[in-house]
Structure formats: structure tokens, C-alpha cells
Design a protein around this motif. Structure first.
Motif, PDB file in Angstrom:
ATOM      1  N   UNK A  79      -1.569   9.405 -11.173  1.00 24.94           N
ATOM      2  CA  UNK A  79      -2.120   8.503 -10.171  1.00 24.94           C
ATOM      3  C   UNK A  79      -1.008   7.892  -9.338  1.00 24.94           C
ATOM      4  N   UNK A  80      -1.164   7.980  -8.036  1.00 21.85           N
ATOM      5  CA  UNK A  80      -0.246   7.360  -7.083  1.00 21.85           C
ATOM      6  C   UNK A  80      -0.997   6.182  -6.465  1.00 21.85           C
ATOM      7  N   UNK A  81      -0.885   5.034  -7.104  1.00 25.86           N
ATOM      8  CA  UNK A  81      -1.697   3.858  -6.767  1.00 25.86           C
ATOM      9  C   UNK A  81      -1.614   3.471  -5.294  1.00 25.86           C
ATOM     10  N   UNK A  82      -0.430   3.509  -4.726  1.00 25.19           N
ATOM     11  CA  UNK A  82      -0.247   3.072  -3.332  1.00 25.19           C
ATOM     12  C   UNK A  82       0.020   4.251  -2.410  1.00 25.19           C
ATOM     13  N   UNK A  83      -0.433   5.413  -2.756  1.00 25.49           N
ATOM     14  CA  UNK A  83      -0.169   6.599  -1.959  1.00 25.49           C
ATOM     15  C   UNK A  83       1.189   7.187  -2.320  1.00 25.49           C
ATOM     16  N   UNK A  84       1.631   8.126  -1.520  1.00 22.11           N
ATOM     17  CA  UNK A  84       2.853   8.866  -1.823  1.00 22.11           C
ATOM     18  C   UNK A  84       4.044   8.407  -0.990  1.00 22.11           C
ATOM     19  N   UNK A 101       2.277   6.055 -10.912  1.00 24.47           N
ATOM     20  CA  UNK A 101       3.527   5.958 -10.173  1.00 24.47           C
ATOM     21  C   UNK A 101       3.267   5.188  -8.887  1.00 24.47           C
ATOM     22  N   UNK A 102       4.015   4.103  -8.687  1.00 27.72           N
ATOM     23  CA  UNK A 102       3.881   3.311  -7.469  1.00 27.72           C
ATOM     24  C   UNK A 102       4.836   3.831  -6.399  1.00 27.72           C
ATOM     25  N   UNK A 103       4.829   3.235  -5.224  1.00 29.24           N
ATOM     26  CA  UNK A 103       5.591   3.745  -4.082  1.00 29.24           C
ATOM     27  C   UNK A 103       7.101   3.526  -4.212  1.00 29.24           C
ATOM     28  N   UNK A 104       7.860   4.310  -3.426  1.00 32.85           N
ATOM     29  CA  UNK A 104       9.327   4.257  -3.357  1.00 32.85           C
ATOM     30  C   UNK A 104      10.011   4.613  -4.678  1.00 32.85           C
ATOM     31  N   UNK A 105       9.406   5.463  -5.474  1.00 28.62           N
ATOM     32  CA  UNK A 105       9.962   5.874  -6.767  1.00 28.62           C
ATOM     33  C   UNK A 105      10.755   7.173  -6.605  1.00 28.62           C
TER      34      UNK A 105
END
Length: 176
Positions: A79-84, A101-105
Motif C-alpha cells: 500500500x502506497x498511502x499517499x501515492x507514489x 510505504x509513505x511518500x519520499x521513501x
């Protein structure tokens, strides 16, 4: 091999809040991964199906500002909670099932691995990776671990551990 339609349905449901473009990216990724595996097995004949998926992935990557090559191993229900936006995952990396996985990872490889060859992280199942976290090198992140926002992880993380920024490895008690 699990039914691809079941996996696509799981991805679609898991990423409902991430936006339509992110969902389309994941569909393209799953189909591209299958085409890449078939290309390696059968060679040129499958190339005609692989090239449009590759071009579509490049376009979506530019649009979203992310990089997840077909060679990356993504688990089910990721799951990419805040998009990619801003997500980079090395083509050598693997991410387990049910990860958030959240953004900017960044989940990246490094050339200075123990073996002398590029190596990338192996992320277990049910992992939370916070905003801006960087996981770099030849390491393992055990199941049920949490990587906090802005954490820099350069050593293996045991199952169930909690990593926090700014010096995640020291707070975990993993000093050299």
C-alpha cells in the motif's frame, strides 16, 4: 503462481486512497513484471508485449516522480498511502506482503556491499515505512518492523523493531 487478477484486485483495493494514477501504475507494474519474466524465459516473441508496458511505466514514473522497475519484487497488498510521489525502490530490492510505504521513501542499493556487488534491502512482511525514510544497502528488515519518518537505515533491522530518526541504528541498539 497466484492468480494475477486476484493480485490486481488486491492492489486496487489496497491503494484506493492513493489515487487513480497510482493504481494504474501498480497494474502496469504487475503486468510488466510478468512480461519481464516471460521475456527472460521466451526471449524476443514476448518483447512486443513488454515494450508498451515499459514505455507506459516510464511515462507514469515521470508523471509521479517515482521509480519502481519491473525487476523489483513487490509483495501482495502493498500500500502506497499517499501515492507514489518521490518513491524510489531499487530493481534489486524486494518488499514483502502487506507493507505500507509513505511518500519520499528510498529503498536503495549501494555499490559498497559486503560482496563487492550492488545489493539492495530485503523488506519483510507487514512493515510500516514512514515519510522520507531511507533504507540503503545489503540488509534485511524483519517482519512487523516500523521504520519512522526520516529514518536512515543502514544495518539490518530485527523483526518487530521500531526505528526512529535521526540516528535509527543507535536508538535500536545496533551500534557497530
Amino acid at each position: 503462481m497466484p492468480n494475477i487478477f486476484r493480485i490486481l484486485k488486491e492492489d486496487w483495493r489496497s491503494n484506493r486512497g492513493a489515487g487513480l494514477v497510482s493504481q494504474l501504475f501498480l497494474i502496469n507494474y504487475r503486468l510488466g513484471r510478468i512480461a519481464l519474466q516471460k521475456k527472460e524465459k521466451y526471449g524476443t516473441p514476448i518483447l512486443l508485449g513488454y515494450l508498451p508496458l515499459l514505455l507506459n511505466a516510464r511515462f507514469l514514473s515521470l508523471f509521479l516522480g517515482c521509480s519502481i522497475p519491473f525487476s523489483t519484487k513487490l509483495g501482495r497488498r502493498i500500500r502506497f498511502q499517499h501515492g507514489l510521489q518521490g518513491i524510489f525502490i531499487s530493481g534489486l530490492a524486494s518488499v514483502g506482503d502487506d507493507c505500507l510505504i509513505l511518500h519520499q521513501v528510498t529503498i536503495g542499493s549501494n555499490i559498497g556491499s559486503r560482496s563487492g556487488r550492488p545489493a539492495a534491502p530485503r523488506i519483510g512482511n507487514r512493515i510500516f515505512i514512514g515519510v522520507g525514510a531511507k533504507i540503503i544497502g545489503d540488509l534485511d528488515v524483519g517482519d512487523d518492523a516500523m521504520i519512522g519518518a526520516q529514518a536512515l537505515v543502514i544495518r539490518s533491522v530485527p523483526s518487530g523493531a521500531r526505528c526512529h530518526a535521526p540516528s535509527a541504528e543507535i536508538r535500536m541498539g545496533l551500534e557497530a
